[in-house]
Design a protein around this motif. Structure first.
Motif, PDB file in Angstrom:
ATOM      1  N   GLY A 144      -1.914  -2.055  -4.290  1.00 54.14           N
ATOM      2  CA  GLY A 144      -3.369  -1.972  -4.171  1.00 54.14           C
ATOM      3  C   GLY A 144      -4.016  -3.340  -4.087  1.00 54.14           C
ATOM      4  O   GLY A 144      -3.438  -4.298  -3.572  1.00 54.14           O
ATOM      5  N   ASN A 200       0.810  -1.229   0.000  1.00 59.55           N
ATOM      6  CA  ASN A 200       0.000   0.000   0.000  1.00 59.55           C
ATOM      7  C   ASN A 200       0.843   1.279   0.000  1.00 59.55           C
ATOM      8  O   ASN A 200       0.334   2.363   0.240  1.00 59.55           O
ATOM      9  CB  ASN A 200      -0.985   0.000   1.171  1.00 59.55           C
ATOM     10  N   ASN A 203      -7.426   2.138  -6.229  1.00 60.08           N
ATOM     11  CA  ASN A 203      -5.993   1.823  -6.299  1.00 60.08           C
ATOM     12  C   ASN A 203      -5.122   3.016  -6.708  1.00 60.08           C
ATOM     13  O   ASN A 203      -3.914   2.877  -6.832  1.00 60.08           O
ATOM     14  CB  ASN A 203      -5.758   0.667  -7.282  1.00 60.08           C
TER      15      ASN A 203
END
Ligand code: SF4
Length: 422
Positions: free
Chosen positions: A31, A19, A236
């Motif tokens: 993501g 992340n 994302n």
């Protein structure tokens, strides 16, 4: 995350990647995505069931840590580990993006001439369809639903989506700022201005149009439509590129408006990726024209902002050769202002772009060093300098030698810049 294992393949739905954008010498996925793994390939699909990555596993794939990535503009890019030492030193990353268009490779290898890579791009829809035929729709309801969505997004549909994407923003992005490497080029582009001030003679990415800002209404339309276009996968993204070639020349209020609305409407606060990033290009004039208050306001936005200024050279003879109508005194002023802004504002990084090429006048390279070596008292980590090869990519050895020559003397980080479109 749900995992399904079958005889010759496995499927993982809603897999969680890293992340935070990271610089690493091994493949990283960011993501949330889904994965189909066969004996020969690993396929990654985004939250809309659109293919994003292919990585070869068998013999014939050039290197197990290399992969293919598909962009929003539907280009396949091959991420090479390099074939020569010092990839990180040259690129600031542990890979070299090899593009399927233009003659912009710094590597001797030609990945798009490799049969397995060519094959990987061509056969993935057939591989997914054959997996769908093997599934028992009643036992694997979720999985069947997922696979049928992936099948809908075949190569023809993805090409249509890329065309729609370009229609929504009102044009193709002919070049992304070099700093977008920090987010693996995963930016949502919002065009706030077209054309540029100089229309320099040497430039191959310019539109040739005179500079014109877009209206607030146009910008809001783009943001809203892009949100719908990106669908579930918007979660994302954490980065926005305000296009095109000199967005910094747009009025301060319009830049602020676009940045804030993009942040709010794209809901970047909720992104799977930590932080938020904003990228734009600027010119010497637009940079010098901006009031100090502009940078104070920019620093307060919920982004880390990168502005790349194209100066190209600090040698008057080279600027004349390039047909770039800027003066040395303005370039020196730009350099000094860049250093001051990078020092004072935590959330802003100004970077510079120069061209390099064997045909340029002899004072060109010394003129770059007169700024990034002679005007600084010590090394500074902030304020990257990018060197963009002009025309002669075939002279790879010369380009690498020039980069090393500049890099070892510079007091700022120096990297290559490859023109990448979206
Ligand atoms: S180098 Fe920059 S300012 Fe010059 S024509 Fe190209 S995009 Fe425009």
């Amino acid at each position: 995350m749900t995992f399904y294992q079958f005889d010759n393949y496995s499927i993982t739905l809603d897999k969680k990647g890293v992340n935070i954008y990271t610089k690493a010498s091994y493949p990283i996925r960011y993501g949330q995505y889904s994965e189909i793994k066969t004996k020969e390939f690993v396929y990654h699909f985004n939250q809309n069931g659109e293919i994003r990555f292919i990585q070869g596993r068998g013999n014939g794939w050039p290197n197990p840590v290399e992969w293919l990535k598909r962009t929003l503009g539907n280009d396949w890019i091959y991420y090479s580990a390099g074939g020569y030492a010092g990839v990180f030193e040259c690129m600031g990353e542990y890979y070299v993006p090899c593009l399927p268009y233009g003659n912009t490779s710094l590597l001797d290898a030609k990945p798009f001439k490799n049969k397995m890579i060519e094959n990987a791009i061509e056969i993935w829809p057939r591989v997914v369809s054959s997996i769908a035929c093997l599934l028992d729709g009643e036992t694997h309801i979720d999985l069947s639903h997922y696979i049928s969505n992936v099948i809908k997004n075949d190569s023809a549909r993805l090409q249509q989506k890329a065309q729609l994407f370009h229609r929504l923003i009102g044009g193709q992005i002919s070049v992304l700022p070099p700093d977008t490497r920090h987010v693996d080029y995963d930016v949502i582009p919002v065009i706030i201005a077209d054309g540029c001030l100089y229309n320099c003679g040497f430039c191959r990415v310019k539109s040739g149009n005179r500079f014109e800002s877009r209206s607030k209404e146009d910008i809001l339309n783009q943001i809203r439509q892009l949100k719908g276009f990106l669908g579930r996968d918007i979660i994302n993204y954490n980065a926005v590129f305000l296009g095109q070639h000199d967005a910094l020349n747009a009025p301060a209020e319009l830049i602020n408006f676009a940045a804030q609305n993009a942040y709010d409407i794209f809901e970047l606060k909720l992104s799977n990726m930590k932080g938020a990033n904003l990228f734009l290009f600027g010119s010497v004039k637009s940079f010098l024209d901006k009031e100090p208050s502009f940078f104070q306001d920019l620093n307060r936005l919920p982004y880390k902002t990168y502005i790349n200024i194209g100066v190209e050279s600090a040698d008057p003879a080279t600027l004349k050769y390039l047909k770039k109508p800027i003066e040395l005194k303005d370039i020196i002023h730009t350099f000094e202002r860049m250093m001051a802004i990078n020092h004072h504002f935590e959330n802003i990084e100004i970077t510079l772009n120069f061209v390099i090429g064997e045909m340029l006048p002899e004072n060109h390279v010394p003129s770059i060093l007169s700024l990034i070596r002679d005007r600084l008292d010590r090394p500074y980590p902030k304020g990257s300098v990018y060197l963009s090869p002009l025309y002669d990519y075939e002279k790879k050895r010369y380009l690498r030698d020039i980069l090393h020559r500049i890099k070892i003397q510079s007091k700022l980080p120096v990297f290559f810049y490859l023109i990448q479109r979206l």
